[in-house]
Design an enzyme around this catalytic site. Sequence first.
Site: not given
Ligand code: ACO
Length: 342
Positions: A114, A251, A281
Site C-alpha cells: 500500500c 492512504h 482500501n
Molecule cells: N465482520 C464482522 N465481524 C468481523 C469481521 C467482519 N468483516 N472481521 C472481523 N470480525 C470480528 C473478529 O472475528 C472479532 O471477533 P471475536 O471478538 O469474536 O474474535 C471481532 O470482529 C474483532 O476483530 P478485530 O480484528 O479485533 O477487529 P478490529 O477492531 O481490529 O478491526 C480491522 C479489524 C478492521 C481489520 C482493523 O484491525 C484494521 O483496519 N487493521 C488495519 C488493516 C489495514 O489497514 N490493512 C491494510 C494495510 S495496507 C496494505 O499494505 C495492504
Amino acid sequence: MTKRARIVGVGRYVPEHVMTNDDLEAIVDTSDEWITDRTGIRERRIAADHESTSSMGAEAARRALASAGLTGQDIDLVVCGTCTADHSFPAAATLIQHEIGAPGAAAFDVNAACNGFMSALSVATQFIASGQSTRVMVVGSEVYSRILDWTDRGTCVLFGDGAGAVIVEATPEGERGSVDALLLRSDGSQAGLLYANGPATPGDAAAREAKVVMNGAAVFKHAVVAMAEASAEVVAQAGYSVEDIDLVVPHQANRRIITALADRLGLPMEKVFLNLHKYGNTSSASIPIALAEAVAEGRLKAGDRVLLAAFGGGLSWGAMTLEWGGVRHPEAATADASIART
Ligand code: ACO
C-alpha cells in the site's frame, strides 16, 4: 543543479461495478454495521473481467495527461506502484507506456504494497532532481479483488480496485509548487503481519495461491505510529509546523487509522481528505485517486501545503510534504460518470 518536482496533472479511474457492504453480507458472515463502524467503508469497486491493473492505470494516466494539457509524447518515464500487476513481467508500467503513447519513456513498476504510490512518487522526484527526467507519469493501480480470500471476513471487506495517476515535472525556476520533503522507511522483520503469497513462495499448492493474509490489529497499531512519526518528520524537514498544513491526503485504509493519525498530529479532521467510504482500501491507488478527487472537489488550490502519508505490507511506509502547484485543466480530472454517482 538539483531540480525540484511538482505535480501538474491528476487522474483517476475506478471500475463501474459497485460492491456494497450489503452485498458482502451474502458472501461472508459480516454486516454493514460492523464494516461501517470498524472501518468507515460503505462500498468498493470491483474490476470487470476485461479490466486489469494496466488497463485501469492507463485510463487514469490518460485523464492525468488531459488535466495537464499534455500527451504521452511529453512523458519520459512511467513508474507504476502496484503489487497486483497483470503479469510477473512485463511490468504494468510498460503496458501503460504503450497505451498512453509515450514511445520515448522508460517504464518500471514499484512494489511496496500500500506504500507503492508513495514509493513510485519518490522515485519520480529523484529522477527529476537528478535531471534524468523532466516529466514522469506516476501511477498507482491495483486489482486486489483478484488476490483476496473471499472466505476471510477479516480481509475481503477492506479492499477495492481502482487506479490513480499524477504527472510530475521539473518546477521552472522561480515558480511555486513542489515537493518539499519526503521520507520512506521499511521493517521486513514484520513481513508476516501482512502479505500475499505469490507464485515464487515455497510450499504446497494451497500456500502458493496469491491470497492476502493479515493480522489486522497489529497492522493497525504499526500503521498509526509509523505514519504519525514519518509525517511529523517531513513536516519538520520542510520547515513547516503542523498548523501550516492545509490538507492531509492519507492512504485510505481505515477511517479509525486516519482519525488516530490526525489526533497524534494534532490536526482537525476537516483538514483530512477521506473517500474510503466509496472505494475501500485500493492500496497503491488510494492516494492518487484521493488527490484527483480532492482536485475535482475543489479541496486543493495552488499554494496549499499538502501532507501525504502511506503505510502497507512489508512493512513499508512513507510521508511527503509538498506545495500544491495546481493542474491546468482540473475539469478533465472530474470527467467520470461512474464516480459522480457516489
Ligand atoms: N465482520 C464482522 N465481524 C468481523 C469481521 C467482519 N468483516 N472481521 C472481523 N470480525 C470480528 C473478529 O472475528 C472479532 O471477533 P471475536 O471478538 O469474536 O474474535 C471481532 O470482529 C474483532 O476483530 P478485530 O480484528 O479485533 O477487529 P478490529 O477492531 O481490529 O478491526 C480491522 C479489524 C478492521 C481489520 C482493523 O484491525 C484494521 O483496519 N487493521 C488495519 C488493516 C489495514 O489497514 N490493512 C491494510 C494495510 S495496507 C496494505 O499494505 C495492504
